[in-house]
Design a protein around this motif. Structure first.
Motif, PDB file in Angstrom:
ATOM      1  N   ALA A   1     -17.017  40.795  65.362  1.00  0.00           N
ATOM      2  CA  ALA A   1     -15.954  41.621  65.950  1.00  0.00           C
ATOM      3  C   ALA A   1     -15.052  42.204  64.874  1.00  0.00           C
ATOM      4  O   ALA A   1     -14.720  43.396  64.901  1.00  0.00           O
ATOM      5  N   VAL A   2     -14.656  41.382  63.910  1.00  0.00           N
ATOM      6  CA  VAL A   2     -13.744  41.839  62.858  1.00  0.00           C
ATOM      7  C   VAL A   2     -14.393  42.947  62.037  1.00  0.00           C
ATOM      8  O   VAL A   2     -13.785  44.005  61.779  1.00  0.00           O
ATOM      9  N   LEU A   3     -15.632  42.723  61.609  1.00  0.00           N
ATOM     10  CA  LEU A   3     -16.321  43.723  60.785  1.00  0.00           C
ATOM     11  C   LEU A   3     -16.574  45.006  61.574  1.00  0.00           C
ATOM     12  O   LEU A   3     -16.437  46.115  61.037  1.00  0.00           O
ATOM     13  N   SER A   4     -16.943  44.862  62.839  1.00  0.00           N
ATOM     14  CA  SER A   4     -17.230  46.042  63.660  1.00  0.00           C
ATOM     15  C   SER A   4     -15.975  46.883  63.863  1.00  0.00           C
ATOM     16  O   SER A   4     -16.004  48.115  63.742  1.00  0.00           O
ATOM     17  N   LEU A   5     -14.864  46.230  64.172  1.00  0.00           N
ATOM     18  CA  LEU A   5     -13.618  46.969  64.377  1.00  0.00           C
ATOM     19  C   LEU A   5     -13.129  47.604  63.081  1.00  0.00           C
ATOM     20  O   LEU A   5     -12.532  48.692  63.097  1.00  0.00           O
ATOM     21  N   THR A   6     -13.401  46.939  61.968  1.00  0.00           N
ATOM     22  CA  THR A   6     -13.050  47.525  60.672  1.00  0.00           C
ATOM     23  C   THR A   6     -13.846  48.804  60.434  1.00  0.00           C
ATOM     24  O   THR A   6     -13.312  49.828  59.989  1.00  0.00           O
ATOM     25  N   VAL A   7     -15.138  48.751  60.745  1.00  0.00           N
ATOM     26  CA  VAL A   7     -15.984  49.940  60.601  1.00  0.00           C
ATOM     27  C   VAL A   7     -15.488  51.060  61.518  1.00  0.00           C
ATOM     28  O   VAL A   7     -15.394  52.227  61.111  1.00  0.00           O
ATOM     29  N   ALA A   8     -15.135  50.714  62.766  1.00  0.00           N
ATOM     30  CA  ALA A   8     -14.640  51.727  63.708  1.00  0.00           C
ATOM     31  C   ALA A   8     -13.343  52.347  63.202  1.00  0.00           C
ATOM     32  O   ALA A   8     -13.145  53.568  63.312  1.00  0.00           O
ATOM     33  N   ALA A   9     -12.450  51.518  62.646  1.00  0.00           N
ATOM     34  CA  ALA A   9     -11.178  52.034  62.137  1.00  0.00           C
ATOM     35  C   ALA A   9     -11.406  52.964  60.944  1.00  0.00           C
ATOM     36  O   ALA A   9     -10.755  54.025  60.834  1.00  0.00           O
ATOM     37  N   LEU A  10     -12.322  52.599  60.050  1.00  0.00           N
ATOM     38  CA  LEU A  10     -12.621  53.454  58.895  1.00  0.00           C
ATOM     39  C   LEU A  10     -13.242  54.778  59.341  1.00  0.00           C
ATOM     40  O   LEU A  10     -12.915  55.850  58.799  1.00  0.00           O
ATOM     41  N   LEU A  11     -14.135  54.706  60.311  1.00  0.00           N
ATOM     42  CA  LEU A  11     -14.733  55.936  60.830  1.00  0.00           C
ATOM     43  C   LEU A  11     -13.669  56.825  61.485  1.00  0.00           C
ATOM     44  O   LEU A  11     -13.677  58.048  61.315  1.00  0.00           O
TER      45      LEU A  11
ATOM     46  N   ALA B   1      -5.627  65.119  67.220  1.00  0.00           N
ATOM     47  CA  ALA B   1      -4.980  65.989  68.207  1.00  0.00           C
ATOM     48  C   ALA B   1      -3.588  65.486  68.569  1.00  0.00           C
ATOM     49  O   ALA B   1      -2.922  66.082  69.422  1.00  0.00           O
ATOM     50  N   GLY B   2      -3.142  64.408  67.925  1.00  0.00           N
ATOM     51  CA  GLY B   2      -1.827  63.852  68.209  1.00  0.00           C
ATOM     52  C   GLY B   2      -1.733  63.137  69.537  1.00  0.00           C
ATOM     53  O   GLY B   2      -0.641  62.980  70.088  1.00  0.00           O
ATOM     54  N   ARG B   3      -2.874  62.647  70.054  1.00  0.00           N
ATOM     55  CA  ARG B   3      -2.882  62.023  71.368  1.00  0.00           C
ATOM     56  C   ARG B   3      -3.528  60.630  71.326  1.00  0.00           C
ATOM     57  O   ARG B   3      -4.159  60.189  72.289  1.00  0.00           O
ATOM     58  N   LEU B   4      -3.333  59.942  70.194  1.00  0.00           N
ATOM     59  CA  LEU B   4      -3.908  58.610  70.052  1.00  0.00           C
ATOM     60  C   LEU B   4      -3.349  57.644  71.091  1.00  0.00           C
ATOM     61  O   LEU B   4      -4.069  56.785  71.608  1.00  0.00           O
TER      62      LEU B   4
ATOM     63  N   TRP C   1     -11.643  58.478  58.767  1.00  0.00           N
ATOM     64  CA  TRP C   1     -12.453  59.490  58.086  1.00  0.00           C
ATOM     65  C   TRP C   1     -12.548  60.767  58.933  1.00  0.00           C
ATOM     66  O   TRP C   1     -12.392  61.879  58.436  1.00  0.00           O
ATOM     67  N   ILE C   2     -12.774  60.586  60.227  1.00  0.00           N
ATOM     68  CA  ILE C   2     -12.893  61.742  61.111  1.00  0.00           C
ATOM     69  C   ILE C   2     -11.542  62.448  61.273  1.00  0.00           C
ATOM     70  O   ILE C   2     -11.450  63.683  61.219  1.00  0.00           O
ATOM     71  N   ALA C   3     -10.476  61.656  61.450  1.00  0.00           N
ATOM     72  CA  ALA C   3      -9.154  62.254  61.656  1.00  0.00           C
ATOM     73  C   ALA C   3      -8.656  62.983  60.414  1.00  0.00           C
ATOM     74  O   ALA C   3      -7.983  64.021  60.522  1.00  0.00           O
TER      75      ALA C   3
ATOM     76  N   LEU D   1     -10.794  61.731  66.786  1.00  0.00           N
ATOM     77  CA  LEU D   1     -10.544  63.042  67.382  1.00  0.00           C
ATOM     78  C   LEU D   1      -9.216  63.076  68.128  1.00  0.00           C
ATOM     79  O   LEU D   1      -8.444  64.040  67.996  1.00  0.00           O
ATOM     80  N   MET D   2      -8.937  62.036  68.899  1.00  0.00           N
ATOM     81  CA  MET D   2      -7.676  62.016  69.639  1.00  0.00           C
ATOM     82  C   MET D   2      -6.491  61.845  68.700  1.00  0.00           C
ATOM     83  O   MET D   2      -5.400  62.382  68.952  1.00  0.00           O
TER      84      MET D   2
END
Length: 335
Positions: A107-117, A206-209, A120-122, A202-203
């Motif tokens: 869970a920790v590693l997966s959420l870290t990857v999601a946060a980095l992605l 767009a300022g809608r996190l 990167w996208i934002a 993406l959100m």
């Protein structure tokens, strides 16, 4: 072993056991004792036959005799509501608790990857352009756009059922495909984290996190936890193929595989709750703080369930495997 001599020496005992098993009336005390003795001797005969002269026809006959005699001796076991209650109060939480050292790091590693992605996208518009045309992305992230209407475009009950089915399939894939050295599990995890990271990024751009989190957290906490538990246990199953520990690989895979199947049943119930939240709470007219609070309470309830009931059961020796009476009997064989 001379097979003809072996059959001549013990054939009468097998025939007598067959006769006792065919009796329709209740056995007398002496007949019951004889049945037990013949069952034990036939089990030994089958073991000797398997290790010395595995004749298919004779092995099949003795295997059938032993199985029928065991059922007669131990009695037929019937499932009951008590079994279901025992599963959800003991076996399932104990299995999740015992394997926490796999799913928590997952869970920790997966959420870290999601946060980095997400970052990167934002932070990189050029990356966003690879995800879709600018006008399409604006349509998705605007107020009333696809990210918001996704949860309310369909009737709540049908949407909850669809979500539950999709998530249950993802969880089942993680558990079943874990035996392939865990590689497919990593792919399923990455796809989920990529989708999560894309939505967050993406959100956020767009300022809608805050709006996105308000839609995600009511059901997403419990839903993602179920996925992480399944992925962690799937990875544990894959590692068992590589390192079975002190057990033989066959026995280790059987034990961990049965545990994984049990966890799949338990997580189906967890995802049912998550689907209810996603279908009825997430798109509801409740204030954002109320919806998020409901999601946090559901998550804390599950973790408390695992750590209190599961921890107590695990410390008492429960592993999450089926009971000994439900496992196949292991016959001794000659080296």
């Amino acid at each position: 072993m001379d097979l003809d001599v072996f059959v001549t020496a013990h054939g009468a005992e097998w025939d007598r056991l067959e006769t006792l098993l065919r009796r329709k009336r209740r056995l007398t005390g002496a007949e019951a004792d004889e049945l037990v003795a013949l069952y034990q001797r036939t089990t030994t005969h089958l073991s000797l036959l398997l290790s010395s002269a595995p004749d298919p026809a004779l092995t099949g006959r003795l295997t059938s005799l032993v199985a029928r005699a065991r059922s007669k001796v131990t009695g037929a076991r019937r499932s009951s509501w008590r079994d279901a209650a025992g599963f959800f109060t003991t076996s399932f939480p104990a299995a999740v608790y015992r394997l926490r050292h796999w799913w928590i790091p997952t869970a920790v590693l997966s959420l870290t990857v999601a946060a980095l992605l997400a970052w990167w996208i934002a932070a990189h518009p050029e990356v966003q352009s690879t995800l879709g045309a600018p006008q399409d992305l604006r349509e998705m992230t605007r107020p009333g756009g696809e990210y918001e209407t996704y949860y309310s475009n369909h009737p709540a009950a049908a949407f909850a059922a669809q979500v539950w089915t999709n998530n249950a399939q993802a969880v089942a894939l993680c558990l079943v495909l874990g035996s392939f050295l865990g590689v497919p599990v990593l792919w399923v995890l990455f796809e989920n984290m990529l989708n999560l990271g894309a939505g967050l990024g993406l959100m956020s751009s767009a300022g809608r996190l805050d709006t996105f989190l308000g839609l995600l957290l009511p059901h997403g906490l419990l839903e993602l936890t179920a996925v992480f538990v399944a992925a962690g246990i799937g990875l544990r199953l894959g590692w068992t193929v590589i390192d079975p520990g002190p057990r033989t690989r066959r026995i280790a895979l059987a034990e961990e595989g049965r545990t994984a199947l049990g966890v799949a049943v338990g997580l189906a119930a967890v995802l049912f709750v998550s689907g209810i939240l996603e279908g009825f709470v997430t798109p509801s007219g409740l204030p954002t703080w109320a919806r998020i609070t409901i999601g946090i309470v559901a998550e804390l309830a599950f973790l408390t369930y695992v750590y209190v009931l599961g921890g107590r059961a695990a410390r008492a020796g429960e592993t999450g495997d089926v009971t000994a009476t439900d496992r196949a009997a292991l016959l001794p064989t000659a080296a």
